[in-house]
Write a protein that holds these residues in place. Structure first.
Motif, PDB file in Angstrom:
ATOM      1  N   GLY A 111      19.976   4.703  -3.586  1.00  0.00           N
ATOM      2  CA  GLY A 111      19.873   3.256  -3.698  1.00  0.00           C
ATOM      3  C   GLY A 111      18.588   2.744  -3.092  1.00  0.00           C
ATOM      4  N   GLY A 112      18.605   1.470  -2.738  1.00  0.00           N
ATOM      5  CA  GLY A 112      17.418   0.830  -2.183  1.00  0.00           C
ATOM      6  C   GLY A 112      16.801  -0.147  -3.161  1.00  0.00           C
ATOM      7  N   ASP A 113      15.927  -0.993  -2.651  1.00  0.00           N
ATOM      8  CA  ASP A 113      15.288  -2.026  -3.471  1.00  0.00           C
ATOM      9  C   ASP A 113      14.463  -1.397  -4.586  1.00  0.00           C
ATOM     10  N   ARG A 114      14.633  -1.895  -5.811  1.00  0.00           N
ATOM     11  CA  ARG A 114      13.872  -1.369  -6.944  1.00  0.00           C
ATOM     12  C   ARG A 114      13.720  -2.435  -8.019  1.00  0.00           C
ATOM     13  N   LEU A 115      12.713  -2.235  -8.849  1.00  0.00           N
ATOM     14  CA  LEU A 115      12.459  -3.151  -9.957  1.00  0.00           C
ATOM     15  C   LEU A 115      13.568  -3.060 -10.993  1.00  0.00           C
ATOM     16  N   ARG A 116      13.861  -4.195 -11.636  1.00  0.00           N
ATOM     17  CA  ARG A 116      14.834  -4.168 -12.730  1.00  0.00           C
ATOM     18  C   ARG A 116      14.229  -3.570 -13.990  1.00  0.00           C
ATOM     19  N   SER A 117      12.938  -3.786 -14.172  1.00  0.00           N
ATOM     20  CA  SER A 117      12.277  -3.261 -15.369  1.00  0.00           C
ATOM     21  C   SER A 117      11.495  -2.005 -15.001  1.00  0.00           C
ATOM     22  N   ARG A 118      10.179  -2.024 -15.162  1.00  0.00           N
ATOM     23  CA  ARG A 118       9.362  -0.868 -14.806  1.00  0.00           C
ATOM     24  C   ARG A 118       8.037  -1.355 -14.245  1.00  0.00           C
ATOM     25  N   PRO A 119       7.379  -0.540 -13.412  1.00  0.00           N
ATOM     26  CA  PRO A 119       6.090  -0.951 -12.871  1.00  0.00           C
ATOM     27  C   PRO A 119       5.061  -1.167 -13.985  1.00  0.00           C
ATOM     28  N   ARG A 120       4.145  -2.031 -13.727  1.00  0.00           N
ATOM     29  CA  ARG A 120       3.116  -2.341 -14.722  1.00  0.00           C
ATOM     30  C   ARG A 120       2.330  -1.075 -15.085  1.00  0.00           C
ATOM     31  N   GLY A 121       2.164  -0.857 -16.367  1.00  0.00           N
ATOM     32  CA  GLY A 121       1.391   0.274 -16.844  1.00  0.00           C
ATOM     33  C   GLY A 121       2.172   1.565 -16.999  1.00  0.00           C
ATOM     34  N   VAL A 122       3.443   1.574 -16.606  1.00  0.00           N
ATOM     35  CA  VAL A 122       4.274   2.778 -16.731  1.00  0.00           C
ATOM     36  C   VAL A 122       5.011   2.737 -18.065  1.00  0.00           C
ATOM     37  N   PRO A 123       4.893   3.763 -18.888  1.00  0.00           N
ATOM     38  CA  PRO A 123       5.570   3.738 -20.192  1.00  0.00           C
ATOM     39  C   PRO A 123       7.080   3.791 -20.055  1.00  0.00           C
ATOM     40  N   ALA A 124       7.768   3.232 -21.037  1.00  0.00           N
ATOM     41  CA  ALA A 124       9.227   3.162 -20.992  1.00  0.00           C
ATOM     42  C   ALA A 124       9.868   4.533 -21.052  1.00  0.00           C
ATOM     43  N   ALA A 184       0.826  -1.203   0.000  1.00  0.00           N
ATOM     44  CA  ALA A 184       0.000   0.000   0.000  1.00  0.00           C
ATOM     45  C   ALA A 184       0.861   1.255   0.000  1.00  0.00           C
ATOM     46  N   GLU A 185       1.945   1.249   0.789  1.00  0.00           N
ATOM     47  CA  GLU A 185       2.816   2.434   0.826  1.00  0.00           C
ATOM     48  C   GLU A 185       3.537   2.631  -0.508  1.00  0.00           C
ATOM     49  N   VAL A 186       3.963   1.525  -1.126  1.00  0.00           N
ATOM     50  CA  VAL A 186       4.636   1.617  -2.426  1.00  0.00           C
ATOM     51  C   VAL A 186       3.664   2.142  -3.482  1.00  0.00           C
ATOM     52  N   ALA A 187       2.412   1.684  -3.425  1.00  0.00           N
ATOM     53  CA  ALA A 187       1.417   2.164  -4.389  1.00  0.00           C
ATOM     54  C   ALA A 187       1.178   3.657  -4.216  1.00  0.00           C
ATOM     55  N   ARG A 188       1.095   4.118  -2.973  1.00  0.00           N
ATOM     56  CA  ARG A 188       0.895   5.555  -2.739  1.00  0.00           C
ATOM     57  C   ARG A 188       2.109   6.354  -3.199  1.00  0.00           C
ATOM     58  N   TYR A 189       3.287   5.798  -2.982  1.00  0.00           N
ATOM     59  CA  TYR A 189       4.510   6.461  -3.443  1.00  0.00           C
ATOM     60  C   TYR A 189       4.492   6.620  -4.962  1.00  0.00           C
ATOM     61  N   ARG A 190       4.189   5.564  -5.679  1.00  0.00           N
ATOM     62  CA  ARG A 190       4.209   5.637  -7.140  1.00  0.00           C
ATOM     63  C   ARG A 190       3.125   6.576  -7.662  1.00  0.00           C
ATOM     64  N   ALA A 191       1.989   6.626  -6.985  1.00  0.00           N
ATOM     65  CA  ALA A 191       0.943   7.563  -7.394  1.00  0.00           C
ATOM     66  C   ALA A 191       1.430   9.005  -7.223  1.00  0.00           C
ATOM     67  N   ALA A 192       2.147   9.277  -6.125  1.00  0.00           N
ATOM     68  CA  ALA A 192       2.665  10.626  -5.905  1.00  0.00           C
ATOM     69  C   ALA A 192       3.741  10.988  -6.919  1.00  0.00           C
ATOM     70  N   VAL A 193       4.630  10.040  -7.217  1.00  0.00           N
ATOM     71  CA  VAL A 193       5.687  10.298  -8.205  1.00  0.00           C
ATOM     72  C   VAL A 193       5.077  10.528  -9.581  1.00  0.00           C
ATOM     73  N   GLY A 194       3.965   9.853  -9.860  1.00  0.00           N
ATOM     74  CA  GLY A 194       3.328  10.004 -11.159  1.00  0.00           C
ATOM     75  C   GLY A 194       2.630  11.330 -11.358  1.00  0.00           C
ATOM     76  N   GLN A 195       2.291  12.011 -10.252  1.00  0.00           N
ATOM     77  CA  GLN A 195       1.656  13.322 -10.370  1.00  0.00           C
ATOM     78  C   GLN A 195       2.704  14.362 -10.764  1.00  0.00           C
ATOM     79  N   GLU A 196       2.301  15.288 -11.615  1.00  0.00           N
ATOM     80  CA  GLU A 196       3.271  16.208 -12.187  1.00  0.00           C
ATOM     81  C   GLU A 196       3.969  17.048 -11.125  1.00  0.00           C
ATOM     82  N   ASP A 197       3.223  17.699 -10.248  1.00  0.00           N
ATOM     83  CA  ASP A 197       3.838  18.599  -9.262  1.00  0.00           C
ATOM     84  C   ASP A 197       4.636  17.824  -8.220  1.00  0.00           C
ATOM     85  N   ASP A 198       4.011  16.806  -7.620  1.00  0.00           N
ATOM     86  CA  ASP A 198       4.698  16.030  -6.584  1.00  0.00           C
ATOM     87  C   ASP A 198       5.909  15.308  -7.156  1.00  0.00           C
ATOM     88  N   GLY A 199       5.748  14.712  -8.341  1.00  0.00           N
ATOM     89  CA  GLY A 199       6.855  13.981  -8.952  1.00  0.00           C
ATOM     90  C   GLY A 199       8.010  14.888  -9.314  1.00  0.00           C
TER      91      GLY A 199
END
Length: 229
Positions: free
Chosen positions: A150-163, A117-132
């Motif tokens: 650093g820190g744990d991260r995906l090797r590719s990209r989150p689902r639905g996020v354009p390259a 849930a926290e990761v989902a909220r983080y990605r939603a905030a990063v996706g917003q223009e002003d917050d991101g």
């Protein structure tokens, strides 16, 4: 006592632990040196950091970790840690970190959620223009100051996020650790080591404040009610 740095023998201890991490070696050769040259100065540093940050953060005391590893869920059964860590949590899963190892000193700010849930909220905030854009600017300034994000991260990209998303690198994160490393020649054997940690922790506060302002840490639950993700 006043913190005056870590002696050279503190770093050599972790070189020796890398070579022999047995309980017998700890009892015969490492423990006394650990208590004198590692734990005692880290306790002094933690006390100074606690006093310095207590007023500005309203947080508790800097906590110093013990030397014994928790091997219950690990394939590596070596009994002792190869670093000495300490931390100050500002909120659950959000705080400041420092550790000493054979290479020197590392200090950072950390966001380490344990739920999706926290990761989902983080990605939603990063996706917003002003917050991101604000987060990207904070991250850019930290990198200019020598921080590594650093820190744990995906090797590719989150689902639905354009390259070609402009903040794809930030969106990949599931945890963030923004820190700087200092070698022995940076003043680790003097009181300057404490100044380096304070400066690093102050510099990373905008990143942690960004996280806190957007409720990206675990939220309290009402009895019998699940919070929306």
């Amino acid at each position: 006592m006043t913190f005056s740095g870590f002696p050279p023998s503190a770093l050599r201890l972790y070189e020796d632990l890398a070579a022999d991490n047995s309980k017998e070696a700890w009892r015969l050769r490492h423990r006394e040196r650990y208590e004198r040259d590692v734990r005692a100065p880290m306790d002094e540093l933690a006390a100074e950091l606690s006093a310095y940050f207590r007023e500005s953060t309203g947080s508790g005391e800097v906590q110093v970790l013990g030397p014994v590893r928790d091997t219950r869920m690990s394939h590596d059964k070596s009994p002792y840690k190869t670093y000495q860590g300490a931390y100050l949590d500002l909120l659950p899963c959000l705080g400041l970190w420092v550790h000493l190892d054979r290479h020197g000193l590392y200090a950072s700010g950390r966001w380490y959620p344990y739920a999706g849930a926290e990761v989902a909220r983080y990605r939603a905030a990063v996706g917003q223009e002003d917050d991101g854009a604000e987060l990207a600017a904070i991250a850019g300034r930290l990198e200019e100051q020598g921080f590594v994000l650093g820190g744990d991260r995906l090797r590719s990209r989150p689902r639905g996020v354009p390259a070609d998303h402009p903040r794809l690198g930030l969106l990949r994160h599931r945890k963030i650790d923004a820190g700087r490393r200092y070698g022995p020649d940076a003043g680790l054997h003097t009181a300057r080591a404490g100044e380096l940690v304070r400066e690093t922790w102050q510099s990373v506060r905008p990143l942690l404040d960004w996280m806190a302002a957007r409720a990206l840490t675990p939220q309290p639950r009402e009895r019998g009610v699940d919070l929306p993700s």
